[in-house]
Design an enzyme around this catalytic site. Structure first.
Site, PDB file in Angstrom:
ATOM      1  N   GLY A   1     -39.108  61.722  42.423  1.00 32.54           N
ATOM      2  CA  GLY A   1     -38.518  61.396  41.135  1.00 32.54           C
ATOM      3  C   GLY A   1     -39.603  61.402  40.071  1.00 32.54           C
ATOM      4  N   ALA A   2     -40.597  62.268  40.264  1.00 32.53           N
ATOM      5  CA  ALA A   2     -41.816  62.247  39.449  1.00 32.53           C
ATOM      6  C   ALA A   2     -41.625  62.722  38.024  1.00 32.53           C
ATOM      7  CB  ALA A   2     -42.899  63.091  40.123  1.00 32.53           C
TER       8      ALA A   2
ATOM      9  N   ASN B   1     -26.970  56.070  42.870  1.00 29.12           N
ATOM     10  CA  ASN B   1     -28.302  56.202  43.454  1.00 29.12           C
ATOM     11  C   ASN B   1     -28.352  56.113  44.975  1.00 29.12           C
ATOM     12  OD1 ASN B   1     -29.378  56.496  40.921  1.00 29.12           O
ATOM     13  ND2 ASN B   1     -30.144  54.414  40.759  1.00 29.12           N
TER      14      ASN B   1
ATOM     15  N   MET C   1     -41.964  49.227  34.429  1.00 31.01           N
ATOM     16  CA  MET C   1     -41.724  49.439  35.849  1.00 31.01           C
ATOM     17  C   MET C   1     -42.765  50.375  36.443  1.00 31.01           C
ATOM     18  SD  MET C   1     -39.820  48.569  38.425  1.00 31.01           S
ATOM     19  CE  MET C   1     -41.165  48.773  39.596  1.00 31.01           C
TER      20      MET C   1
ATOM     21  N   ASP D   1     -40.830  41.820  38.354  1.00 28.12           N
ATOM     22  CA  ASP D   1     -40.409  40.433  38.156  1.00 28.12           C
ATOM     23  C   ASP D   1     -41.624  39.503  38.068  1.00 28.12           C
ATOM     24  OD1 ASP D   1     -37.750  41.314  38.383  1.00 28.12           O
ATOM     25  OD2 ASP D   1     -37.828  41.134  40.556  1.00 28.12           O
TER      26      ASP D   1
ATOM     27  N   HIS E   1     -34.000  41.460  43.501  1.00 29.26           N
ATOM     28  CA  HIS E   1     -34.486  42.177  42.319  1.00 29.26           C
ATOM     29  C   HIS E   1     -33.342  42.499  41.363  1.00 29.26           C
ATOM     30  CE1 HIS E   1     -37.210  44.517  39.906  1.00 29.26           C
ATOM     31  NE2 HIS E   1     -36.611  45.662  40.168  1.00 29.26           N
TER      32      HIS E   1
ATOM     33  N   SER F   1     -36.140  52.632  43.276  1.00 33.37           N
ATOM     34  CA  SER F   1     -34.789  52.996  42.854  1.00 33.37           C
ATOM     35  C   SER F   1     -33.836  51.819  42.978  1.00 33.37           C
ATOM     36  CB  SER F   1     -34.259  54.156  43.705  1.00 33.37           C
ATOM     37  OG  SER F   1     -35.134  55.258  43.670  1.00 33.37           O
TER      38      SER F   1
END
Length: 332
Positions: free
Chosen positions: A8-9, A94, A228, A150, A178, A118
């Site tokens: 997912g770069a 996803n 993130m 978090d 999460h 993800s």
């Protein structure tokens, strides 16, 4: 050679995450995979004057090449959360992407460390674990849900109201999961800082729903991608420091399967198979799952609420793999 793969770069998290990883002197080969644009991102990053080689891999046919020989695979692949979109909505989109990536990892790099970004992590980590179980290559010490954001948010938000708290030097334990109410920051254990009951209530809510803050601020144009990416790079670097350099005493909060050393206490106290808590990292991944610290009455109530939600989240992820038809495939 230390090969790190980002799946997912070319996405909103993937690009800044890959940039930050390019700075690491622990990585010798950075392999970037996505369904589009990964080759262009790799070409761009390859001009940065650090030692790691960068390669780009586009499409399902190039995924095996990207994964072979991987030491660590980081998975931020998927669609971002949009205004009004819950993590359940995200799951429907996803889950298939994560499952197919996990199947490829189980086949081509079964001993790699798998770091899942993800969302919804509470469900996608069980998906990865179930895929690895089906392939008979499951090692609970090597699969992590990255909940570091978090922790990062907790330190930042505490510093904003208590300037004497140095966010870059102090790490706050965050347990549970999460998403929303499953995120439980353990504010009662912070040294040399005291809070009023109202401050604790406000801080806890802001930490739990910090993602919504970013989604609203971006006005539909994205979610928490940059923060993130920073958090993902931080966790990846800590894991590499422990597994490659053998650095001892590195502790990060992570969402893991409670079948690792030390996890028995938390397995008993939560009744869950997966839970986010402090994890000591080592050469094999999870060296030790640290027991839950003493909680305040308010934190105990929050953990109880989190456990209720996590049971459903975990079950959803497990059933997605165990109940799916064998022929089911989602596009990568």
């Amino acid at each position: 050679m230390v090969k790190v793969v980002v799946c997912g770069a070319a996405g909103g998290i993937g690009q800044p995450l890959s940039l930050l990883l390019k700075y690491s002197d622990l990585i010798t080969h950075l392999a970037l995979y996505d369904i589009v644009n990964a080759i262009g991102v790799a070409a761009d990053l390859s001009h940065i004057n650090t030692a790691s080689k960068v390669t780009g891999h586009v499409g399902k046919d190039m995924l095996p090449e990207a994964l072979r020989g991987a030491h660590t695979v980081v998975i931020p692949a998927g669609v971002p959360r949009k205004p009004g979109m819950t993590r359940d909505d995200l799951f429907r989109v996803n889950a298939g992407i994560v499952r197919d990536l996990a199947e490829a990892c189980a086949e081509h790099c079964p001993k790699a460390f798998i770091l899942v970004i993800s969302n919804p992590v509470n469900s996608t980590v069980p998906i990865v674990c179930e895929v690895f179980k089906k392939a008979n290559v499951f090692n609970p010490r090597r699969i992590f849900g990255v909940t570091t954001l978090d922790v990062v948010r907790s330190s930042t938000f505490v510093h904003e109201i208590k300037p004497q708290f140095e966010p870059h030097l102090n790490r706050i334990t965050v347990v549970g999961g999460h998403s929303g109410a499953t995120i439980v920051p353990i504010l009662s254990q912070i040294k040399n800082v005291s809070f009023t009951p109202e401050e604790i209530k406000t801080l806890t809510h802001r930490i739990q729903y910090g993602g919504d803050e970013v989604v609203k601020a971006k006005n539909g144009a994205g979610s928490a991608t940059l923060s993130m990416a920073y958090a993902g790079a931080r966790f990846t670097t800590s894991l590499l420091e422990a597994s490659v350099r053998g650095k001892r005493g590195l502790v990060e909060s992570a969402y893991v399967y409670l079948g690792s050393p030390g996890a028995e206490r938390n397995l008993h106290s939560t009744g869950l198979e997966y839970f986010a808590q402090d994890v000591e990292l080592g050469p094999e991944g999870v060296m030790n799952v640290l027991a839950l610290s003493d909680l305040s009455a308010e934190e105990e109530a929050l953990v109880k609420t989190a456990i209720g939600e996590l049971k459903a989240n975990i079950s959803k992820g497990v059933k997605f793999v165990t109940s799916a038809p064998v022929s089911a495939k989602a596009k990568l």
